[in-house]
Design a protein around this motif. Sequence first.
Motif, PDB file in Angstrom:
ATOM      1  N   GLU A 140      10.595   7.538   8.687  1.00  0.00           N
ATOM      2  CA  GLU A 140       8.883   8.042   8.655  1.00  0.00           C
ATOM      3  C   GLU A 140       8.726   9.641   8.344  1.00  0.00           C
ATOM      4  O   GLU A 140       7.624  10.129   7.738  1.00  0.00           O
ATOM      5  CB  GLU A 140       8.026   7.655  10.214  1.00  0.00           C
ATOM      6  N   GLN A 144       5.910  11.234   5.385  1.00  0.00           N
ATOM      7  CA  GLN A 144       5.069  12.050   5.775  1.00  0.00           C
ATOM      8  C   GLN A 144       5.486  12.956   4.999  1.00  0.00           C
ATOM      9  O   GLN A 144       4.266  13.537   4.579  1.00  0.00           O
ATOM     10  CB  GLN A 144       5.286  12.510   7.042  1.00  0.00           C
ATOM     11  N   TYR A 208       2.555   6.953  -1.143  1.00  0.00           N
ATOM     12  CA  TYR A 208       2.665   6.976   0.744  1.00  0.00           C
ATOM     13  C   TYR A 208       1.444   7.296   1.417  1.00  0.00           C
ATOM     14  O   TYR A 208       0.806   8.006   2.215  1.00  0.00           O
ATOM     15  CB  TYR A 208       4.001   7.200   1.083  1.00  0.00           C
ATOM     16  N   ASP A 210      -1.786   6.608   1.422  1.00  0.00           N
ATOM     17  CA  ASP A 210      -2.550   5.769   2.592  1.00  0.00           C
ATOM     18  C   ASP A 210      -1.803   5.624   3.713  1.00  0.00           C
ATOM     19  O   ASP A 210      -2.791   5.964   5.017  1.00  0.00           O
ATOM     20  CB  ASP A 210      -2.732   4.254   1.782  1.00  0.00           C
ATOM     21  N   GLU A 211      -0.940   5.652   4.236  1.00  0.00           N
ATOM     22  CA  GLU A 211      -0.702   6.212   4.954  1.00  0.00           C
ATOM     23  C   GLU A 211       0.045   7.757   5.771  1.00  0.00           C
ATOM     24  O   GLU A 211       0.589   7.659   6.613  1.00  0.00           O
ATOM     25  CB  GLU A 211       1.167   5.370   5.092  1.00  0.00           C
ATOM     26  N   TRP A 334      -0.514   6.608  13.947  1.00  0.00           N
ATOM     27  CA  TRP A 334      -0.475   7.239  13.191  1.00  0.00           C
ATOM     28  C   TRP A 334       1.652   7.081  12.802  1.00  0.00           C
ATOM     29  O   TRP A 334       1.736   7.049  11.411  1.00  0.00           O
ATOM     30  CB  TRP A 334      -0.524   7.882  12.413  1.00  0.00           C
ATOM     31  N   MET A 336       4.200   4.193  11.171  1.00  0.00           N
ATOM     32  CA  MET A 336       4.538   3.311  10.240  1.00  0.00           C
ATOM     33  C   MET A 336       5.505   2.707  10.330  1.00  0.00           C
ATOM     34  O   MET A 336       6.256   2.857  10.591  1.00  0.00           O
ATOM     35  CB  MET A 336       3.589   4.391   9.036  1.00  0.00           C
ATOM     36  N   THR A 338       8.400   1.413   7.477  1.00  0.00           N
ATOM     37  CA  THR A 338       8.794   2.425   6.825  1.00  0.00           C
ATOM     38  C   THR A 338       9.541   1.082   5.796  1.00  0.00           C
ATOM     39  O   THR A 338      10.766   1.992   5.377  1.00  0.00           O
ATOM     40  CB  THR A 338       9.122   3.939   6.559  1.00  0.00           C
TER      41      THR A 338
END
Length: 342
Positions: A140, A144, A208, A210-211, A334, A336, A338
């Motif tokens: 993750e 990011q 990524y 949107d995430e 937040w 996510m 993955t």
Amino acid sequence: MQLPSARGPVSARVVDALRTGARPEVGALSRDVTARASVAEVLTDDDLHAALWVLYELHFRGFDDVDEDREWDPDLLAVRASLEAVFEEALREVTRPRVEAALAGAGDVADRLFAMTEAESGPSLARFLQREATAEQLREFLVQRSAYHLKESDPQSFVLPRLDGAPKVALAELQYDEYGGGRTERLHATMFGDALEACGLSREYGAYLDETPGHVLAVNNAMSMFGLHRRLRGAALGHLGAFEATSSMPCRRIASGIRRLDLPEAVAAYFDEHVEADAVHEQVAFRDICAAVVAEQPRLLPDVLFGAATCLHLDAVSGGLLLDAWTNPRPGSWTMATEPVA
């Protein structure tokens, strides 16, 4: 890359204008932007930073579903300016104590910048990744970071035409290293893509988006804002210096965590590359670039310090929020999923 999903009224208006070719409603957007109630909200707001990231991306690689001529659309530039004004004001407010302390401090420009970065304290995301993170959390973290590292150093390259003499040479030398030293496979963005792929993640640019939470996009947006405005060239250089000065030891810790988890060596290789390189780059950035620029243009000193303080603050906020999401998970955080790509 396709346009991302909207996160709220501001990004919805921006995305719709880009997708349809319509003129954005500048007045309505300005009202939505100024409705943010606090500095903390401005610096982490998903909607605001998604919109700003999309508008900045028009100057980088753009979107497959957006006409390239929209890069210089005057209405979109007006929207971007309204977003930037709110963002810059919040950054200047939150970094003012740090900047004023550095201006009043002793030593030359480089000494003040080193003192600013060395004074940082608080929870360490890198230490958590080294000692406690799961493989999923490490993945993750990479997801990011991909918003920046798949175009690593590109925002700083906008500053090169705005410099001359020794600072320009020093920045070009630093960027040459960041861009692989003449070897395509050593391009840092390529190496980060290799790390993603080795973890079973997509290396596609923007995959990524949107995430990616607003606080991460804010880190990226500060670099783009500083790089794209000539008046903020001092801030861009100060940010670069702080970025390099706070990279080497965290990268060593993250590489150690990657090996603890027995992830592929290609994942650790990216961070290994930065352990020694950034230890050198911090000296170049603070002494040969920042100090040299201020020697030529003393009026840039406050902005150099502002850029460094911005880097430190936004990185601390973003890292702290991610660490908190892992250690104190709550609904709506937040974090996510993955899952590896097929």
